[in-house]
Scaffold this active site. Sequence first.
Site, PDB file in Angstrom:
ATOM      1  N   HIS A  10      -4.625  -9.014   2.867  1.00  0.00           N
ATOM      2  CA  HIS A  10      -6.083  -8.976   2.960  1.00  0.00           C
ATOM      3  C   HIS A  10      -6.562  -9.905   4.072  1.00  0.00           C
ATOM      4  O   HIS A  10      -6.167 -11.070   4.120  1.00  0.00           O
ATOM      5  CB  HIS A  10      -6.725  -9.428   1.644  1.00  0.00           C
ATOM      6  N   ARG A  50       0.857  -1.176   0.000  1.00  0.00           N
ATOM      7  CA  ARG A  50       0.000   0.000   0.000  1.00  0.00           C
ATOM      8  C   ARG A  50       0.902   1.237   0.000  1.00  0.00           C
ATOM      9  O   ARG A  50       2.026   1.193   0.497  1.00  0.00           O
ATOM     10  CB  ARG A  50      -0.908   0.014   1.228  1.00  0.00           C
ATOM     11  N   LYS A 105      -2.466  -2.908   7.865  1.00  0.00           N
ATOM     12  CA  LYS A 105      -3.682  -2.492   8.561  1.00  0.00           C
ATOM     13  C   LYS A 105      -3.864  -3.318   9.836  1.00  0.00           C
ATOM     14  O   LYS A 105      -3.599  -4.510   9.870  1.00  0.00           O
ATOM     15  CB  LYS A 105      -4.900  -2.688   7.650  1.00  0.00           C
ATOM     16  N   TYR A 131      -9.617  -9.751  -7.975  1.00  0.00           N
ATOM     17  CA  TYR A 131      -8.529  -9.720  -8.950  1.00  0.00           C
ATOM     18  C   TYR A 131      -8.609 -10.885  -9.929  1.00  0.00           C
ATOM     19  O   TYR A 131      -8.078 -10.804 -11.031  1.00  0.00           O
ATOM     20  CB  TYR A 131      -7.177  -9.727  -8.236  1.00  0.00           C
TER      21      TYR A 131
END
Length: 299
Positions: free
Chosen positions: A268, A144, A168, A277
């Site tokens: 993820h 990211r 995250k 994707y």
Amino acid sequence: MSSPQIEAFLEMMAVERDASPHTLSAYGRDLADAEGGVDGGLMAADETAVEAWYAGLAARGLSPATQSRRRASLRQFYRFALGEGWRADDPSRRLDAPKQGRSLPHTLSREEIERLLAASAARDGAAGIRLVALVELAYASGLRVSELLALKVEAVRRDPAWLIVRGKGGKERLAPLNASAREAVKAWLTVRDAARKPQTPDSPWLFPSPIGKNALTPRRFAQLLDQAAIDAGIDPARVSPHVLRHAFATHLLEGGADLRIVQTLLGHADIATTQIYTHVATDRLSQMVRSKHPLARDD
């Protein structure tokens, strides 16, 4: 002009919920639209009037996302009105959220990535070397933009094949670095170290901002990519730091990578996020077959 009730609601959101100016502005626009569009105004409207206004949003061409936000704004307002005793009922209670199709992520072809890197390398001096390192790292690792720009210089001093990234939720994962990315980082370190002024402390960031003591900002990186895209003959609207992450995932799946592995590399939590994707990769492979296979040609 807003009604006193709307003004009181916005004041409550600012004081009690600490809503940002942007959020308050959005609530104000949504409720002003409803106040003017609902027969009788918000305080006198019944369920039929509210539902008619809401049904008309789609007819006006508003996107599902905008419709959903206006529904949420109205429901928040009526909950507040109930709590204040202004109304005895909630006429928005039967409003259903619009169905929103999940948009496919934008990506770039391998050839476009190569053109983007060539255009980055064509920039003069340190600026070009830095941009190549940024693009190579983003594309090779799927980081990211926040993770990429938060990298510390010491993390790459020993030429690692993997980076430990805190993503995250504070979760750590391994991000791969291929040979091309590692060479780009080494070239950038050489230039970065040479530009450092004697007897001044080194910045902890791999990509420090030329101004101040912070790291390069996402906005600045996006601006640099825009110019590189223009130089490469690519529509800059199709290029962003996040698109490089999309390209990383899409090209891995096109190459036959396992979906679970891609999920892990992207960080993820839910594999459903990664599965989108597969649609992008399948679409691109189908286009390739249609354009390259001899039996798929019209002639």
